[in-house]
Design an enzyme around this catalytic site. Structure first.
Site, PDB file in Angstrom:
ATOM      1  N   HIS A  48     -11.304  -5.022 -25.766  1.00  0.00           N
ATOM      2  CA  HIS A  48     -12.116  -5.677 -24.742  1.00  0.00           C
ATOM      3  C   HIS A  48     -11.470  -7.024 -24.416  1.00  0.00           C
ATOM      4  CE1 HIS A  48     -15.443  -6.593 -22.212  1.00  0.00           C
ATOM      5  NE2 HIS A  48     -15.882  -7.587 -22.968  1.00  0.00           N
ATOM      6  N   HIS A  60     -15.885 -12.675 -19.088  1.00  0.00           N
ATOM      7  CA  HIS A  60     -15.381 -11.308 -19.203  1.00  0.00           C
ATOM      8  C   HIS A  60     -16.207 -10.367 -18.352  1.00  0.00           C
ATOM      9  CE1 HIS A  60     -18.322 -10.265 -22.656  1.00  0.00           C
ATOM     10  NE2 HIS A  60     -18.524 -11.535 -22.368  1.00  0.00           N
ATOM     11  N   CYS A 173     -12.263  -4.367 -17.807  1.00  0.00           N
ATOM     12  CA  CYS A 173     -12.201  -5.742 -18.301  1.00  0.00           C
ATOM     13  C   CYS A 173     -10.772  -6.290 -18.329  1.00  0.00           C
ATOM     14  CB  CYS A 173     -12.826  -5.829 -19.698  1.00  0.00           C
ATOM     15  SG  CYS A 173     -12.038  -4.767 -20.951  1.00  0.00           S
TER      16      CYS A 173
END
Length: 267
Positions: A48, A60, A173
């Site tokens: 991530h 994010h 992401c």
């Protein structure tokens, strides 16, 4: 004896620095605003990504559905211009989880982002040879980074205006962080996105498929494996934003206009 013992800490620091360079691992005190950081989830199954903006905070991008699910227990007002997503229930920073309605872009603190995971820093401007040695995608790119002021500005602008709909292969992401760092977007909306992680997922089966006829020509399994690995690395390299020709530089203020992304509804 004293000389050898005194050199041990220096050797340890040197070894640690070398290992961090190879693995992209970084300590918190080494972070700088504008850094593209990431951490692994589900026992290294995927990573991530986010953009560090300073003050122990980062911006994010997550699927909006997961954010809605995490905050479904709390009621929301239709007249609110912003909201705080309480999926982490951060005890330290009241604004941790801040996001605009109908957006997957959010502000988090490092603790809530990492979730006890290890911190890594994405590398920009690597050489072609260095890129090809990284067997795992989503760790580096040959594309150079823009100045940190520009990177932070993009991240904060997208926090207020969104980054479109989340898509695992075309708008995830890592794509978000790559855009913040470079300002580059891909013209072909039907192709693979900027994400090296997504390219790895698609590139591995493709390399295996293309190399399967070689088993008839190369009896040695090691030789077939080597060719397959080479095809996999080259497929990743071909989709890197630093070498692609179907990318354009788009100012963050014109992002929605250029890509047809629906801007967030202002209440």
């Amino acid at each position: 004896i004293s000389s050898s013992s005194s050199s041990t800490p220096k050797q340890s620091k040197g070894t640690k620095k070398t290992m961090n360079l190879i693995t992209n691992k970084v300590d918190r005190d080494e972070l700088k605003p504008g850094d593209h950081i990431y951490t692994y989830r589900a026992v290294f199954a995927y990573s991530h990504h986010g953009v560090f903006v300073g003050g122990c905070k980062l911006v994010h991008f997550k699927p909006e559905q997961s954010l809605k699910a995490s905050s479904s227990s709390s009621s929301s007002s239709s007249t609110a211009s912003s909201e705080v997503n309480n999926d982490s229930s951060c005890p330290t920073y009241p604004d941790c989880g801040f996001k605009q309605p109908n957006s997957g872009v959010l502000l988090s603190c490092l603790d809530c982002f990492l979730k006890n995971g290890t911190l890594y820093r994405f590398t920009y401007g690597v050489s072609s040879s260095m890129f090809l040695t990284r067997l795992r995608g989503g760790t580096c790119t040959t594309a150079p980074s823009d100045p940190f002021q520009t990177v932070v500005h993009r991240a904060m602008h997208l926090l207020q205006n969104g980054f479109g709909n989340y898509d695992v292969f075309q708008n995830n992401c890592e794509d978000f962080a790559l855009y913040c760092k470079t300002g580059l977007l891909i013209l072909d909306k039907n192709g693979v996105g900027r994400s090296g992680q997504a390219s790895s997922i698609l590139g591995a089966p493709l390399a295996a498929l293309l190399s399967s006829p070689l088993t008839l020509l190369i009896p040695n399994p090691v030789g077939v494996a080597t060719v397959t690995a080479g095809m996999y690395c080259m497929s990743r390299y071909a989709t890197d934003i630093g070498v692609r020709t179907d990318v354009i530089k788009v100012p963050v203020e014109d992002l929605a206009l250029n890509l047809g992304i629906k801007t967030l509804k202002k209440w």
